[in-house]
Design a protein around this motif. Structure first.
Motif, PDB file in Angstrom:
ATOM      1  N   TYR A  91     -22.813 -15.791 -26.804  1.00  0.00           N
ATOM      2  CA  TYR A  91     -22.310 -16.975 -26.254  1.00  0.00           C
ATOM      3  C   TYR A  91     -22.366 -16.860 -24.572  1.00  0.00           C
ATOM      4  CZ  TYR A  91     -20.245 -17.533 -30.887  1.00  0.00           C
ATOM      5  OH  TYR A  91     -19.894 -17.600 -32.162  1.00  0.00           O
ATOM      6  N   ASN A  92     -22.697 -18.110 -24.069  1.00  0.00           N
ATOM      7  CA  ASN A  92     -22.794 -18.409 -22.736  1.00  0.00           C
ATOM      8  C   ASN A  92     -21.649 -19.102 -22.297  1.00  0.00           C
ATOM      9  OD1 ASN A  92     -25.391 -17.792 -23.801  1.00  0.00           O
ATOM     10  ND2 ASN A  92     -26.408 -18.469 -22.214  1.00  0.00           N
ATOM     11  N   ILE A  93     -21.302 -18.477 -20.867  1.00  0.00           N
ATOM     12  CA  ILE A  93     -20.597 -19.250 -20.107  1.00  0.00           C
ATOM     13  C   ILE A  93     -21.061 -19.928 -18.908  1.00  0.00           C
ATOM     14  CG2 ILE A  93     -18.288 -19.257 -18.836  1.00  0.00           C
ATOM     15  CD1 ILE A  93     -17.263 -16.869 -20.472  1.00  0.00           C
ATOM     16  N   THR A  94     -21.076 -21.067 -18.786  1.00  0.00           N
ATOM     17  CA  THR A  94     -21.817 -21.713 -17.427  1.00  0.00           C
ATOM     18  C   THR A  94     -20.603 -22.215 -16.532  1.00  0.00           C
ATOM     19  OG1 THR A  94     -23.498 -23.487 -16.715  1.00  0.00           O
ATOM     20  CG2 THR A  94     -21.788 -24.074 -18.438  1.00  0.00           C
ATOM     21  N   PHE A  95     -20.882 -22.296 -15.313  1.00  0.00           N
ATOM     22  CA  PHE A  95     -20.052 -22.577 -14.093  1.00  0.00           C
ATOM     23  C   PHE A  95     -20.451 -23.896 -13.422  1.00  0.00           C
ATOM     24  CE2 PHE A  95     -19.485 -18.054 -15.316  1.00  0.00           C
ATOM     25  CZ  PHE A  95     -18.069 -17.879 -15.319  1.00  0.00           C
ATOM     26  N   ILE A  96     -19.934 -24.981 -13.284  1.00  0.00           N
ATOM     27  CA  ILE A  96     -20.501 -26.185 -12.823  1.00  0.00           C
ATOM     28  C   ILE A  96     -19.269 -26.501 -11.749  1.00  0.00           C
ATOM     29  CG2 ILE A  96     -20.991 -28.370 -13.215  1.00  0.00           C
ATOM     30  CD1 ILE A  96     -21.779 -27.505 -15.970  1.00  0.00           C
ATOM     31  N   PRO A  97     -19.866 -26.800 -10.461  1.00  0.00           N
ATOM     32  CA  PRO A  97     -18.953 -27.411  -9.593  1.00  0.00           C
ATOM     33  C   PRO A  97     -18.348 -28.888  -9.941  1.00  0.00           C
ATOM     34  CG  PRO A  97     -21.136 -27.282  -8.646  1.00  0.00           C
ATOM     35  CD  PRO A  97     -21.393 -26.601 -10.094  1.00  0.00           C
ATOM     36  N   LEU A  98     -17.513 -29.247  -9.437  1.00  0.00           N
ATOM     37  CA  LEU A  98     -16.919 -30.752  -9.979  1.00  0.00           C
ATOM     38  C   LEU A  98     -16.848 -31.638  -8.596  1.00  0.00           C
ATOM     39  CD1 LEU A  98     -13.986 -29.961 -12.292  1.00  0.00           C
ATOM     40  CD2 LEU A  98     -16.486 -30.845 -12.782  1.00  0.00           C
ATOM     41  N   SER A  99     -17.076 -31.132  -7.351  1.00  0.00           N
ATOM     42  CA  SER A  99     -16.783 -31.793  -6.200  1.00  0.00           C
ATOM     43  C   SER A  99     -18.021 -31.531  -5.332  1.00  0.00           C
ATOM     44  CB  SER A  99     -15.496 -31.590  -5.715  1.00  0.00           C
ATOM     45  OG  SER A  99     -15.366 -32.300  -4.527  1.00  0.00           O
ATOM     46  N   ASP A 100     -18.180 -32.268  -4.234  1.00  0.00           N
ATOM     47  CA  ASP A 100     -19.023 -31.822  -3.022  1.00  0.00           C
ATOM     48  C   ASP A 100     -18.604 -30.663  -2.262  1.00  0.00           C
ATOM     49  OD1 ASP A 100     -20.855 -33.861  -3.988  1.00  0.00           O
ATOM     50  OD2 ASP A 100     -19.875 -35.488  -2.452  1.00  0.00           O
TER      51      ASP A 100
ATOM     52  N   TRP B 164     -15.096 -27.975  -1.426  1.00  0.00           N
ATOM     53  CA  TRP B 164     -13.543 -27.183  -1.909  1.00  0.00           C
ATOM     54  C   TRP B 164     -13.006 -26.744  -0.763  1.00  0.00           C
ATOM     55  CZ3 TRP B 164     -12.483 -21.806  -1.751  1.00  0.00           C
ATOM     56  CH2 TRP B 164     -13.847 -20.923  -1.186  1.00  0.00           C
ATOM     57  N   LYS B 165     -11.745 -26.317  -0.960  1.00  0.00           N
ATOM     58  CA  LYS B 165     -10.775 -25.667  -0.021  1.00  0.00           C
ATOM     59  C   LYS B 165     -10.038 -24.770  -0.892  1.00  0.00           C
ATOM     60  CE  LYS B 165      -7.050 -28.320   0.831  1.00  0.00           C
ATOM     61  NZ  LYS B 165      -6.328 -29.200   1.440  1.00  0.00           N
ATOM     62  N   ILE B 166      -9.442 -23.773   0.324  1.00  0.00           N
ATOM     63  CA  ILE B 166      -8.618 -22.936  -0.482  1.00  0.00           C
ATOM     64  C   ILE B 166      -7.387 -23.565  -1.014  1.00  0.00           C
ATOM     65  CG2 ILE B 166      -7.087 -20.927   0.285  1.00  0.00           C
ATOM     66  CD1 ILE B 166      -9.886 -20.085   0.498  1.00  0.00           C
TER      67      ILE B 166
ATOM     68  N   LEU C 212     -18.735 -22.969   2.495  1.00  0.00           N
ATOM     69  CA  LEU C 212     -17.675 -22.677   3.209  1.00  0.00           C
ATOM     70  C   LEU C 212     -16.128 -23.615   2.940  1.00  0.00           C
ATOM     71  CD1 LEU C 212     -18.404 -21.162   6.330  1.00  0.00           C
ATOM     72  CD2 LEU C 212     -17.814 -19.622   4.624  1.00  0.00           C
ATOM     73  N   PRO C 213     -15.273 -23.174   2.533  1.00  0.00           N
ATOM     74  CA  PRO C 213     -14.265 -24.133   2.205  1.00  0.00           C
ATOM     75  C   PRO C 213     -13.734 -24.868   3.450  1.00  0.00           C
ATOM     76  CG  PRO C 213     -13.224 -21.882   2.772  1.00  0.00           C
ATOM     77  CD  PRO C 213     -14.788 -21.891   2.564  1.00  0.00           C
ATOM     78  N   ILE C 214     -13.424 -26.036   3.167  1.00  0.00           N
ATOM     79  CA  ILE C 214     -12.899 -27.083   4.202  1.00  0.00           C
ATOM     80  C   ILE C 214     -11.476 -26.836   4.574  1.00  0.00           C
ATOM     81  CG2 ILE C 214     -14.762 -28.858   4.015  1.00  0.00           C
ATOM     82  CD1 ILE C 214     -12.526 -30.350   2.300  1.00  0.00           C
ATOM     83  N   ILE C 215     -10.977 -27.066   5.763  1.00  0.00           N
ATOM     84  CA  ILE C 215      -9.663 -26.980   6.031  1.00  0.00           C
ATOM     85  C   ILE C 215      -9.180 -28.231   6.502  1.00  0.00           C
ATOM     86  CG2 ILE C 215      -9.973 -25.751   8.130  1.00  0.00           C
ATOM     87  CD1 ILE C 215      -7.268 -24.397   7.467  1.00  0.00           C
ATOM     88  N   GLU C 216      -8.181 -28.835   6.276  1.00  0.00           N
ATOM     89  CA  GLU C 216      -7.855 -30.134   6.820  1.00  0.00           C
ATOM     90  C   GLU C 216      -7.314 -29.997   8.452  1.00  0.00           C
ATOM     91  OE1 GLU C 216      -4.651 -31.425   4.491  1.00  0.00           O
ATOM     92  OE2 GLU C 216      -5.912 -31.954   2.736  1.00  0.00           O
TER      93      GLU C 216
END
Length: 583
Positions: free
Chosen positions: A365-374, A376-378, A398-402
């Motif tokens: 079996y395989n596990i694939t990892f897919i991003p859901l957004s453009d 990301w943040k901590i 790199l994560p964005i920070i507000e």
């Protein structure tokens, strides 16, 4: 965006369920394989090279699954003892930092295990009927204070978790009756959300919503003959219910229901897109995107997940079905959002459609990892390795920070108790952003953390009476090149099981890694307290490899004060460098 290569689960078989994967806060992934549960432990590798095998290490968890019905007269319930051996049917892990694992078995038991794999409790109410004690669903509360199970009597039974005499106990807290007018309806699905709402699905396909504030249950979807596949709360106000070919949107403010035909011919899972009111409906055959927040939801093409799965399907056919002689199918066995909700893990396999028999050792079996957004943040819902996993899934973005990271403005209330002060630091967004950067540095740093500890020591300098506390304070000031208002007048002894050395902290260098004893021997420092380490009994950060004195092993040999003791109590469990669990 270039995708990570799949994580392969070889030589395993799955139960015949569709919820076989759980991705939890510390980055671990649980897969309900048989006969043993499989855990993908997170690991750190500086060069991931777009391969998820460099982020996880597969390990079997041989759990002892008890059956409380083993000697029951179960004539009214043939499921209870129809299979002699207990197998994992569903796995739910505590959502915060406890790492307790709740296992729902095929014979209707729910057993809770501690992080070491020891059974803590097999949830039960022995004085009640068999139907009341047979559980078919389970979930934890957002803060891990409670665990809810669903039985065969239309009830959700909630147990409260309490620490008593250094042991964890689960006591009955509340039983919520969903519909007294229905006889023998099973609660087949429970989901407990951060906003204090609990969704429950019954075997007659009714859906209830329970408000945690008053524990009252409201019917939001009436019983029907169409099987409910999935339920999700989307945004703050909508419940989405998935059935074959149809979804229902229930507005929790008005309780109005919107009916939308999707055209999907197979069972579809709901994947919410973070920071939006959009969802992806994903089935084995197709997928689509729906804007749930629109006044009239409409269906559009899935441009988030479908391109990745189509690419994998085409590649498989190019290699194994080059001339299209055979029909192939992609089968999805489980979907789990990442702890921070910015990614999704999909457990699947692709195979030729044919009548065949495979033994377990032939399966993969395989596990694939897919991003859901453009971007990301901590997130406070993830920690340590889970941050690094998202960073890798997003192609080292790199994560964005507000708000801009300005360490000079990062101030904390020094009037609170020290334990609360440290917990506040660990949950601070800016501090966690800086801790994340240790994953990308060649030499991890914690200077900002040390500065905040120094500020607390300065504000509470009158409380320093213990020699080891003062030694820690002096070392902090020396390394930060700041003034220390308290000094030791002489050297102090540090003990281990076999060695004792004396150290003069006032005259020692400002080296944060090494300290020299009066006899001339160099000793490595504890990275948190800066005291010398004279023993191999230490806690190790799995990312930075920095060492911390083990309080459990050393507290009987050295008299730690309130300052050093609290530092070790907190950071024996979690790494100050990156937020991972200490080893």
């Amino acid at each position: 965006m270039k995708q990570l290569r799949d994580l392969i689960i070889p030589r395993k078989d799955l139960q015949d369920w569709d919820d076989n994967i759980t991705w939890v806060k510390d980055g671990s992934i649980y897969i309900t394989t048989v006969p043993e549960l499989t855990k993908a432990n997170p690991v750190y590798t500086s060069e991931v090279n777009y391969h998820s095998k460099n982020l996880f290490h597969l390990k079997e968890l041989p759990l002892e699954l008890a059956n409380k019905f083993e000697f029951e007269q179960a004539s009214r319930n043939a499921l209870l003892n129809s299979i002699p051996n207990s197998n994992v049917r569903l796995c739910r892990v505590a959502k915060m930092d406890l790492n307790y694992v709740a296992i729902l078995t095929n014979n209707c038991n729910v057993t809770v295990f501690d992080p070491a794999g020891n059974a803590v409790v097999n949830l039960d109410e022995p004085d009640r009927s068999v139907e009341s004690r047979a559980y078919h669903s389970v979930d934890w509360s957002p803060q891990d204070e409670y665990i809810a199970v669903g039985n065969e009597m239309n009830e959700i039974v909630i147990f409260e978790m309490k620490q008593e005499d250094q042991t964890v106990k689960f006591n009955h807290f509340k039983t919520i009756q969903l519909d007294a007018g229905i006889e023998n309806a099973w609660v087949t699905n429970i989901k407990w959300y951060e906003n204090g709402r609990i969704l429950a699905v019954l075997s007659n396909n009714a859906v209830y919503c329970i408000n945690e504030r008053n524990w009252e249950a409201s019917l939001i979807s009436s019983p029907g003959r169409y099987k409910i596949i999935d339920i999700q709360i989307v945004g703050e106000n909508y419940v989405v219910i998935s059935m074959v070919g149809v979804i229902l949107r229930v507005d929790l403010r008005t309780m109005n229901t919107f009916h939308l035909e999707t055209g999907l011919k197979s069972e579809s899972k709901i994947i919410p897109i973070i920071n939006t009111e959009n969802i992806i409906l994903l089935s084995n055959n197709s997928s689509c995107k729906i804007d749930i927040g629109a006044s009239t939801p409409t269906i559009s093409n899935d441009d988030v997940i479908s391109p990745y799965l189509e690419k994998k399907f085409k590649k498989w056919n190019d290699v194994w079905n080059e001339f299209n002689k055979h029909e192939t199918t992609l089968s999805i066995y489980g979907i789990s959002l990442s702890p921070d909700k910015f990614s999704v893990a999909i457990l699947y396999n692709i195979e030729r459609v044919s009548i065949k028999y495979l033994i377990t050792s032939e399966r993969q079996y395989n596990i694939t990892f897919i991003p859901l957004s453009d971007n990301w943040k901590i997130s406070r819902f993830a920690k340590g390795f889970a941050w690094y996993q998202t960073y890798s899934i997003y192609n080292n973005k790199l994560p964005i920070i507000e708000n801009a990271v300005d360490t000079s403005s990062t101030k904390f209330d020094t009037n609170t108790d020290f334990n609360s002060y440290l917990k506040t630091i660990l949950n601070d967004e800016k501090m966690n952003y800086m801790r994340f950067f240790n994953f990308t540095r060649e030499h991890p740093k914690i200077d900002v953390f040390r500065k905040t500890i120094y500020e607390y020591a300065i504000a509470n300098k009158d409380l320093f009476t213990n020699d080891l506390d003062i030694a820690c304070f002096e070392s902090l000031a020396s390394i930060l090149h700041l003034d220390c208002p308290i000094h030791l007048s002489n050297s102090i002894p540090i003990k281990s099981d076999f060695i004792q050395e004396s150290f003069n902290f006032g005259s020692n260098s400002d080296n944060p890694d090494v300290i020299t004893a009066e006899g001339g021997n160099n000793w490595r420092r504890c990275s948190v307290t800066l005291l010398p380490i004279l023993t191999t009994e230490v806690k190790i950060c799995p990312m930075s490899k920095q060492r911390v004195i083990s309080l459990e092993q050393s507290e009987n040999l050295n008299e730690f004060g309130w300052f050093t003791r609290t530092l070790l109590q907190v950071f024996n469990d979690v790494s100050v460098y990156c937020g991972t669990d200490m080893q």
